[in-house]
Every structure is written in structure tokens, then in C-alpha cells.
Design a protein around this motif. Structure first.
Motif, mmCIF file in Angstrom:
data_model
loop_
_atom_site.group_PDB
_atom_site.id
_atom_site.type_symbol
_atom_site.label_atom_id
_atom_site.label_comp_id
_atom_site.label_asym_id
_atom_site.label_seq_id
_atom_site.Cartn_x
_atom_site.Cartn_y
_atom_site.Cartn_z
ATOM 1 N N VAL A 271 0.846 -1.193 0.000
ATOM 2 C CA VAL A 271 0.000 0.000 0.000
ATOM 3 C C VAL A 271 0.882 1.245 0.000
ATOM 4 O O VAL A 271 1.738 1.417 0.878
ATOM 5 C CB VAL A 271 -0.949 0.020 1.218
ATOM 6 N N LEU B 211 -0.470 -0.844 -4.316
ATOM 7 C CA LEU B 211 -1.856 -0.376 -4.242
ATOM 8 C C LEU B 211 -1.839 1.078 -3.786
ATOM 9 O O LEU B 211 -1.686 1.362 -2.601
ATOM 10 C CB LEU B 211 -2.651 -1.227 -3.247
ATOM 11 N N TRP C 168 -3.107 4.687 -2.590
ATOM 12 C CA TRP C 168 -4.279 5.290 -1.942
ATOM 13 C C TRP C 168 -4.595 6.563 -2.724
ATOM 14 O O TRP C 168 -4.089 7.635 -2.449
ATOM 15 C CB TRP C 168 -3.970 5.603 -0.483
ATOM 16 N N ARG D 271 -5.875 1.463 4.299
ATOM 17 C CA ARG D 271 -4.982 0.340 4.007
ATOM 18 C C ARG D 271 -5.751 -0.987 3.996
ATOM 19 O O ARG D 271 -5.604 -1.807 3.077
ATOM 20 C CB ARG D 271 -3.854 0.300 5.034
ATOM 21 N N LEU E 270 -7.978 -1.233 0.863
ATOM 22 C CA LEU E 270 -7.212 -1.533 -0.348
ATOM 23 C C LEU E 270 -6.746 -2.989 -0.370
ATOM 24 O O LEU E 270 -6.816 -3.666 -1.403
ATOM 25 C CB LEU E 270 -6.007 -0.597 -0.442
ATOM 26 N N GLU F 68 -9.796 -5.296 -1.017
ATOM 27 C CA GLU F 68 -10.228 -5.252 -2.417
ATOM 28 C C GLU F 68 -9.274 -6.040 -3.309
ATOM 29 O O GLU F 68 -9.700 -6.754 -4.217
ATOM 30 C CB GLU F 68 -10.316 -3.796 -2.884
ATOM 31 N N GLN G 249 -15.852 -4.756 1.771
ATOM 32 C CA GLN G 249 -14.749 -5.240 0.931
ATOM 33 C C GLN G 249 -14.095 -6.494 1.509
ATOM 34 O O GLN G 249 -13.630 -7.361 0.774
ATOM 35 C CB GLN G 249 -13.686 -4.153 0.768
#
Length: 425
Positions: free
Chosen positions: A34, A63, A65, A82, A85, A88, A138
Motif C-alpha cells: 500500500v 496499491l 491510496w 490500508r 485496499l 479489495e 470489501q
């Protein structure tokens, strides 16, 4: 499985260990990195972390943000982003297990911070080796695994040095503006005075056993006294409910708030006691997005319409997807269909008899799908082939009660009211 990876010392040690474990068993491992974008160099560090993961034979993805960040970004808001993400990304890959590199030191720091904040013993049970993802919806079905929770941070550093490995030092880990960093410094000072922070982590583990015992007692109470309604209510056998100890009753009410309230509220202890007293006294009250009610010789825990509609008569307003996401999922192929609380005026509902099994005080808070001014669906009561409905209440109840998986003896189907059941006259 996936690994939440930053390239820092703890996560890099876990990457090496998990990669070796995966290779030995023919399993695939994915490193998810992330990039919060909170520092100018974060993108470079994320790319470096990805390259190091790939050098270890582990597939990696960054990933970013990219959503609009809060005006004052805190560790809490960054943590929320975090987890969303990571959840997902796991869902996109069909993965249900996510490794995290929390250590014994992290556990001790968490216990200390919760103590300082005045947390009760349940909060001091802190992190678990296995827990559900806090991201919802998610993170549905995603299990967090913390295999290093009883390993000290320095032990991991020694392992990396012995392996000749390099890792990234995040400068935020030295920033005293953050509560965790101040806590880390304080515990380090206490350790120099012969206090072992590992005692705090051991305490958390012992409290976790007590927490599980309370959860199982609440599970037995649910099976004996609770019936869930698909339209978003719960009926209680008051005689059986009242026989349980207060802590067990409150544990069940906590799970009901988490499961039923549209916004997925985490209730305060005083709110749970307010709901509990009202149930035992046969009175109506509202707290934490729920309402207690006596109706047709039964005790009910219901969604509070006032939390959605306000305390005065007004038209029902559309619900945001995140408001809906806590308890149910709706999908409709009808263009321009509106999803909103039923409200206090439902004169356009043709099948009024569908409401006969719903307490009158709960009806305004029912979720309704309208098209052209007409109510075409009430999830759990009135269906329409153009509207898909998935009830998440049972899943959220189980997740809140037991954290990830329920005991083999717990049968959630026994808690869900079936159409064959009838209300007392």
C-alpha cells in the motif's frame, strides 16, 4: 495467500519466512504494497519494496491510496484505507487469507495504548492470531493471519542480519507526533528499568481466552433465545434471555448492533446497558442505531427508524451505498430506481399485508426500493425479479460474536426465522 508488505523490517522478515513456506508446499504468495502517498518518497519506497519482493520470487503489486484523503490524515484513517485496499486486492484475486507482520512488540504497544485510553478488558485482549478483516463489505470472508504475534521485533532484526537482508526504515516510525511511536519510546524506557513489555502481550493472550469463553456463552444464548428476521429485526425469548448473566446478554446485544444497525455502529457499553435494561423492563428505548419494543407478546430488537429519518416526520431520503453496506446488499436492473427507508408514508405499497409481521414502530425504517413513486420491493418481505437482495445480518452476527469462525456446535440457521414459524397471537 497474500501478504501485507511494506519492505520494513517486520514485513520483510515475514516475506522471507512465508516465501520459504510457500515454496515448500507449492503454494503461491502475493505481496500487496500500500502506497499511502503521504510522503514525497513513498512511491519510490513502494517500488523498491515491490522489486525486493520479486527478487525473493514473490509476485508483488503496489496499491496506491488515490482516494481523496481527510484534511488531517491520522494513523487511524490511513489504517482504514490500508485495510480497504488490501481487502479489495484479495477479493479481486479470490484470496481469503492475508498475512500481516504484527509482532509481540506491536501487541504490547496496542495493550498499553488501550490501557492509557481507558479501555475495558475486552479491548485489552488486543490483536488475535486470526481475525476478520475490519473492512466492510470489501473484506467479507477475508481472514487476517498474524503468525509473528509472539515474536519480538529484535528477533526478526537478528534474523534479517543473519540472512544478509536489507529492509526499508520508514521515517514515520521515529515521529513522536504519533501515539504509537510515543508509546514505543515509553515502553523502551520501562524496559531499561527491568519491566518486560512481553508481559503486556501475555496479558492480552490470557484475556483473549476469557473473551472466547464469553463469546461462546453468548452463542448458546443466541441459539436458545434469538430469532433473526430477514427484514432487519430480531425477536428475543425474554424468559431465556433474562436467565443469562449480564455480560453474556451485553455480548449478544453488541453483536446485534453490529449486525442490524444500517451504519454498522460499534456501540458504547452504556448504550448496550440501556438496551438491556429496556428489554428486561419491557420498555421502548433507542440506542446505537437500534430500538427495543414489546409487540405481540414478544420482545424485539429493531433498527431505529429515527437514526435514518430523524425525530420529526419528513420524507424518506435515499440511502448512500455505504449506509446500506453494513447490513444488506441490494442490486437492481431498474434504471432510476430509488433505495431509501420506507418512511412514514407508504400509501403506494400495494401489498400492505406483507407488513403484518413487522412491528409498527419498525416499519418506517424498513429498506424499500421505489420506481416511479411505487414501492416495488421490500427486502425480506416483498420481492421483485428485477431486485437482487442478500442479507448480511447472519454473517455479521457470527463474525462479531466469534471473530472469523464459529464453533462447530453453533448453527446460524437455527437462529434465522423460517417462513414456517409464526408469531404468537
Amino acid at each position: 495467500m497474500a501478504l501485507g508488505y511494506s519492505g520494513g523490517g517486520d514485513s520483510h522478515a515475514l516475506l522471507l519466512l512465508a516465501a520459504a513456506w510457500a515454496r515448500a508446499r507449492g503454494r503461491e504468495l502475493t505481496a500487496l504494497i500500500v502506497d499511502h502517498g503521504l510522503r514525497p518518497e513513498s512511491a519510490t519506497e513502494a517500488a523498491l519494496a515491490a522489486s525486493r519482493a520479486k527478487a525473493c520470487g514473490v509476485d508483488a503489486e503496489v496499491l496506491p491510496w488515490s482516494d481523496r484523503k481527510p484534511t488531517q490524515t491520522t494513523q487511524s484513517s490511513a489504517r482504514t484505507a490500508r485495510h480497504a485496499l488490501l481487502a479489495e486486492a484479495c477479493a479481486a484475486r479470490g484470496l481469503s487469507n492475508l498475512l500481516l507482520a504484527h509482532t509481540l512488540d506491536d501487541q504490547a504497544e496496542t495493550v498499553w495504548m488501550r490501557l492509557a485510553a481507558g479501555g475495558g478488558w475486552r479491548s485489552l485482549a488486543a490483536m488475535r492470531e486470526l481475525s476478520p478483516s475490519p473492512a466492510w463489505p470489501q473484506g467479507r470472508g477475508l481472514r487476517l493471519i498474524r503468525p509473528l504475534l509472539d515474536v519480538a521485533r529484535q528477533t526478526l532484526r537478528n534474523y534479517l542480519i543473519h540472512a544478509g537482508a536489507e529492509w526499508i526504515e520508514d521515517p514515520s516510525n521515529l515521529d513522536p507526533r504519533f501515539t504509537r511511536i510515543r508509546t514505543r519510546e515509553r515502553l523502551s524506557g520501562l524496559q531499561a528499568r527491568q519491566f518486560d513489555p512481553a508481559r503486556l502481550a501475555q496479558w492480552a493472550g490470557e484475556l483473549a481466552h476469557i473473551d472466547r469463553a464469553e463469546a461462546e456463552a453468548a452463542g448458546h444464548l443466541a441459539m436458545a433465545a434469538l430469532r433473526l428476521e430477514s427484514w432487519g429485526g430480531a425477536r428475543l425469548d425474554l424468559e431465556r434471555y433474562a436467565c443469562a448473566r449480564e455480560c453474556v446478554r451485553l455480548r449478544l446485544l453488541d453483536a446485534l448492533v453490529f449486525a442490524l444497525a444500517i451504519t454498522g455502529t460499534t456501540p458504547a457499553r452504556r448504550q448496550l446497558r440501556q438496551l438491556d435494561r429496556a428489554l428486561l423492563d419491557g420498555e421502548r428505548t433507542t440506542a446505537a442505531g437500534l430500538m427495543t419494543e414489546q409487540w405481540k407478546s414478544a420482545s424485539w430488537v429493531l433498527r431505529d427508524p429515527g437514526s435514518l429519518l430523524g425525530r420529526v416526520d419528513r420524507a424518506a431520503t435515499p440511502l448512500e451505498p455505504l449506509q446500506m453496506g453494513a447490513a444488506i446488499q441490494l442490486q437492481t436492473s431498474v434504471k432510476d430506481a430509488e433505495i431509501a427507508p420506507l418512511g412514514r408514508d407508504y400509501s403506494t405499497l400495494k401489498c400492505r399485508e406483507r407488513l403484518q409481521g413487522v412491528p409498527g414502530s419498525a416499519r418506517p425504517g424498513l429498506v424499500a426500493v421505489r420506481y416511479g413513486g411505487e414501492i416495488i420491493a421490500l427486502p425480506g418481505l416483498l420481492g421483485d425479479e428485477r431486485v437482487g437482495f442478500e442479507d448480511w445480518v447472519p454473517e455479521r452476527l457470527v463474525t462479531r460474536l466469534f471473530a472469523v469462525t464459529s464453533p462447530a456446535w453453533f448453527d446460524i440457521e437455527a437462529v434465522i426465522r423460517t417462513p414456517a414459524e409464526t408469531l404468537p397471537p
